[in-house]
Structure formats: C-alpha cells, structure tokens
Design an enzyme around this catalytic site. Sequence first.
Site, PDB file in Angstrom:
ATOM      1  N   GLU A 104       0.801  -1.240   0.000  1.00  0.00           N
ATOM      2  CA  GLU A 104       0.000   0.000   0.000  1.00  0.00           C
ATOM      3  C   GLU A 104       0.828   1.282   0.000  1.00  0.00           C
ATOM      4  O   GLU A 104       0.652   2.147   0.853  1.00  0.00           O
ATOM      5  CB  GLU A 104      -0.975  -0.010   1.195  1.00  0.00           C
ATOM      6  CG  GLU A 104      -1.919  -1.198   1.168  1.00  0.00           C
ATOM      7  CD  GLU A 104      -2.799  -1.312   2.413  1.00  0.00           C
ATOM      8  OE1 GLU A 104      -2.826  -0.380   3.228  1.00  0.00           O
ATOM      9  OE2 GLU A 104      -3.472  -2.351   2.552  1.00  0.00           O
ATOM     10  N   ASP A 161     -12.356 -10.004  -0.457  1.00  0.00           N
ATOM     11  CA  ASP A 161     -13.650 -10.141   0.198  1.00  0.00           C
ATOM     12  C   ASP A 161     -14.604  -9.231  -0.559  1.00  0.00           C
ATOM     13  O   ASP A 161     -14.187  -8.244  -1.167  1.00  0.00           O
ATOM     14  CB  ASP A 161     -13.632  -9.834   1.710  1.00  0.00           C
ATOM     15  CG  ASP A 161     -12.751  -8.684   2.126  1.00  0.00           C
ATOM     16  OD1 ASP A 161     -12.610  -7.714   1.355  1.00  0.00           O
ATOM     17  OD2 ASP A 161     -12.208  -8.725   3.248  1.00  0.00           O
ATOM     18  N   GLU A 213      -6.225 -10.658  -1.141  1.00  0.00           N
ATOM     19  CA  GLU A 213      -7.007 -10.390   0.080  1.00  0.00           C
ATOM     20  C   GLU A 213      -8.495 -10.262  -0.225  1.00  0.00           C
ATOM     21  O   GLU A 213      -9.187  -9.409   0.342  1.00  0.00           O
ATOM     22  CB  GLU A 213      -6.526  -9.091   0.748  1.00  0.00           C
ATOM     23  CG  GLU A 213      -5.042  -9.027   1.011  1.00  0.00           C
ATOM     24  CD  GLU A 213      -4.604  -7.823   1.838  1.00  0.00           C
ATOM     25  OE1 GLU A 213      -5.459  -7.117   2.400  1.00  0.00           O
ATOM     26  OE2 GLU A 213      -3.378  -7.601   1.925  1.00  0.00           O
ATOM     27  N   ASN A 240       2.097  -5.299  -3.125  1.00  0.00           N
ATOM     28  CA  ASN A 240       0.692  -5.581  -2.803  1.00  0.00           C
ATOM     29  C   ASN A 240      -0.067  -4.279  -2.532  1.00  0.00           C
ATOM     30  O   ASN A 240       0.402  -3.427  -1.779  1.00  0.00           O
ATOM     31  CB  ASN A 240       0.671  -6.459  -1.536  1.00  0.00           C
ATOM     32  CG  ASN A 240      -0.680  -7.076  -1.229  1.00  0.00           C
ATOM     33  OD1 ASN A 240      -1.289  -7.706  -2.095  1.00  0.00           O
ATOM     34  ND2 ASN A 240      -1.162  -6.910  -0.005  1.00  0.00           N
ATOM     35  N   HIS A 292     -10.286  -5.926  -1.847  1.00  0.00           N
ATOM     36  CA  HIS A 292     -11.330  -5.725  -0.834  1.00  0.00           C
ATOM     37  C   HIS A 292     -12.419  -4.950  -1.572  1.00  0.00           C
ATOM     38  O   HIS A 292     -12.352  -3.728  -1.692  1.00  0.00           O
ATOM     39  CB  HIS A 292     -10.799  -4.899   0.339  1.00  0.00           C
ATOM     40  CG  HIS A 292      -9.770  -5.637   1.131  1.00  0.00           C
ATOM     41  ND1 HIS A 292     -10.083  -6.716   1.912  1.00  0.00           N
ATOM     42  CD2 HIS A 292      -8.431  -5.467   1.235  1.00  0.00           C
ATOM     43  CE1 HIS A 292      -8.981  -7.172   2.486  1.00  0.00           C
ATOM     44  NE2 HIS A 292      -7.969  -6.439   2.086  1.00  0.00           N
TER      45      HIS A 292
HETATM   46  O1  9MR Z   1      -7.294  -7.931   8.928  1.00  0.00           O
HETATM   47  C1  9MR Z   1      -6.246  -7.183   9.497  1.00  0.00           C
HETATM   48  C2  9MR Z   1      -6.681  -6.631  10.858  1.00  0.00           C
HETATM   49  O2  9MR Z   1      -6.906  -7.689  11.771  1.00  0.00           O
HETATM   50  C3  9MR Z   1      -5.607  -5.699  11.400  1.00  0.00           C
HETATM   51  O3  9MR Z   1      -6.088  -5.081  12.583  1.00  0.00           O
HETATM   52  C4  9MR Z   1      -5.251  -4.630  10.361  1.00  0.00           C
HETATM   53  C5  9MR Z   1      -4.080  -3.768  10.842  1.00  0.00           C
HETATM   54  O4  9MR Z   1      -2.912  -4.532  10.971  1.00  0.00           O
HETATM   55  O5  9MR Z   1      -4.881  -5.242   9.138  1.00  0.00           O
HETATM   56  C6  9MR Z   1      -5.887  -6.046   8.568  1.00  0.00           C
HETATM   57  O6  9MR Z   1      -5.421  -6.590   7.354  1.00  0.00           O
HETATM   58  C7  9MR Z   1      -5.122  -5.650   6.323  1.00  0.00           C
HETATM   59  C8  9MR Z   1      -3.934  -6.165   5.554  1.00  0.00           C
HETATM   60  O7  9MR Z   1      -2.861  -6.410   6.437  1.00  0.00           O
HETATM   61  C9  9MR Z   1      -3.511  -5.189   4.477  1.00  0.00           C
HETATM   62  N1  9MR Z   1      -4.613  -4.866   3.595  1.00  0.00           N
HETATM   63  C10 9MR Z   1      -5.861  -4.470   4.258  1.00  0.00           C
HETATM   64  C11 9MR Z   1      -6.263  -5.519   5.304  1.00  0.00           C
HETATM   65  C12 9MR Z   1      -7.597  -5.144   5.950  1.00  0.00           C
HETATM   66  O8  9MR Z   1      -7.498  -3.947   6.630  1.00  0.00           O
END
Ligand code: 9MR
Length: 361
Positions: free
Chosen positions: A168, A275, A273, A209, A245
């Site tokens: 990101e 959903d 990722e 990513n 997402h």
């Molecule tokens: O699903 C993840 C959540 O449990 C964490 O609190 C959050 C922060 O670390 O990250 C979420 O996963 C993210 C992923 O690492 C990167 N892309 C977006 C995902 C959803 O926010």
Amino acid sequence: MMGLTKISVLSKLIIPMALLGISCEKQNNNGIEEAPVISTVETTLQKEMPFKMGAAVNVSLLKNNTNYRNLVVKEFNSITAENAMKFASVHPSKDTYTWSEADYLVDFAITNGKRIHGHTLNWYKSLPDWVTKFQGTTAEWENLLKTHIQTVVSHFKGKVVSWDVVNEAINEDGTFRNSIWVQKLGVDYIGRAFQYAHEADPGALLFYNDYGHEFGPTKRTAIINLVNNLKGQGIPINGIGLQMHTRVTQTDSNLAAAISTAAATGLLVHISEIDIALNPDNNQSLTYTTDLGVQQAAKYKAVVKAYNAIPKAQQFGITQWNVTDGDSWIPSNYSRPDWPLPFDAQYRRKPAYQGILDGVK
Ligand code: 9MR
C-alpha cells in the site's frame, strides 16, 4: 433373501451418501446388484480450482477453534498470516523479535502441505511505537529497514515461499503515500526493500501488494507504473498482489480490468485479500438475504472468471481475507453488519462458494 437384505442396507445408505455427494450404483447391466460405488469425493476449493486457493489466517482462532481449523485444513492450500508476520507482531522492540505466533502458523502450513505466503515486510501501518518514535539519521533509518526485512526473511527462509515486500505505497490519486518510510528515506526505498529481501532469500517470490486496482485507471495506472519501473531497473520483483477488498456493487468490467492490467506486466498475479462486502453503505439494520447472497455469488464468479482467463503461468492464486463471515475484519473495522466471505459464521458454504466454483467452468 440375500438380495432383499442387500437392498434394505442400500436404501439406508442412499440418503446419507447422497448428502455427502456420493452416488450409489445398485445394479450392473445384467441387473445384478453390486456393492455401492463411491464415484465422487466431497468438493473442496483446493481440489476443484486450477490454481492455489488461500485464506488469511488468525493464529489464535487456528489454535483455539476446531471448526475454524478444520475448515482451513479442508478447503485451502495456501495460507497468509493475517497479522502474525507484521512488523509490530514480530519485532516489538528494537532488539527483540517474537516468532512464536508466526512460527506456529508456518509449522501448521508445512505439516498440512500448504503454501505459506508472507505478509508483509513493509507497510505504513501496524508499526510498533519504537519505529514511529525512532529518531535517527537517514543511514540509521535505512539500517532499520534493511535489518528488519533481512532478519524476518532469513528467519523464514526456505519455508515462506513468497512475500508481500511493500504494501500500500500508492494513494487513490496515484501519488506516493507520504508514509513514514517515504518521509525518512524517499520513494526509492521501495526498490531497496525488494533488494534487501532478495539478498536474504534469493529463492523467495517477491510481490508489491495494494488495494484499489478496480477503483479505476488512476490508482491502477500508478501501481502498474511503479511495478514496471521496478522491473525496468532490474529490481527483483516477481509479482503483483491485488488485494481486492471489494463490494457487490463494483462492476464486473472494473474487476476484470484490474486483473488483466496486472497480468499485462507479465508478472505473477495474486488476488491476495479478496472479500466482497454486501453492506458498503454501512446500513446498520441490513440483514443477509437470499438475493444478496446470489448477487455476491455472481460477483465472486466474475472475479474468478477474469482471473482464470490470464495465462496459467501467472496465476499465483486467490486468497480470501479471513475464513468466514464470523471472523472477517470488516464488521469490526467498519462497525456494521456484513457478510463478505464464501463461508457463513456457522462454517457453512454460501452461494458465493458455488460462484467461485462456477468461475472456472
Ligand atoms: O485484517 C487485518 C486486521 O486484523 C488488522 O487489525 C489490520 C491492521 O494490521 O490489518 C488487517 O489486514 C489488512 C492487511 O494487512 C492489508 N490490507 C488491508 C487488510 C484489511 O485492513
């Protein structure tokens, strides 16, 4: 008498076997009764799909919830750590690394014959305080970046087959995100992050990513330009992760454009990722309906269909973010009801599951 006994045994078997998707043959061509023949075994994503199918896994649920664990073992052949390999998880203070959760996940994956994908070596989020408060020269920041990446990659060398190296780094308007890394090191740190990871494990596949490829051409083009620039400089990058997402209202053409544009780089493409939210407008009183389930199935199918159309050699796989609607990050993150995944909170397959299977038919 024998025949009657056999028939009554068969009739008892037919219902439960049909439920399992197992068919019975009662007679051969000569009209002679035969023992039941198991013609199919139960469908699972990992068996049916022509590429890897993965899930982002929560280590605590994997350890403590048998239904969750069994579903992961059964359906998927690739695992991503939802949080267990993030900076704050593995490197909570400058000279301390904590591997136990991530090691547990890696051991689980290897024991169960699943690929393990590493997420993520560099992100602007999930940083420990010692990093966000770190005072240092440019050289000291560079050393912090390099040491973290190389210690983590070396720890998992030979086990974690691929990494989201940088996560990101691009904004929705196509500019570079003004992350702490860009502030301290400038945007060229991205290429160096890939080089550091490659030095630590030359066999690992390295990914950039990001989310929002399907939003439209602005962000998508900026990401593709970044990746192509890295390639052009000879930076060791093997793949591009499309987080995806997304939401049920996204158009099929935007989703397909995201996938085909990424594939045009020639790199591996990981839907990393996915959903598909049903309640992007945060309606607090929305309930799950059959109709929403059908719409979601069609959207999963559209994504899988577009992914199945890219060259096989570039299909790294499709990973869903979390396992069921009950453990999805979306309801808690956005404080709303939602049902974004192919399994419901009772571990049952939703229409979206069939949508995924239909995408490769
Ligand atoms: O699903 C993840 C959540 O449990 C964490 O609190 C959050 C922060 O670390 O990250 C979420 O996963 C993210 C992923 O690492 C990167 N892309 C977006 C995902 C959803 O926010």
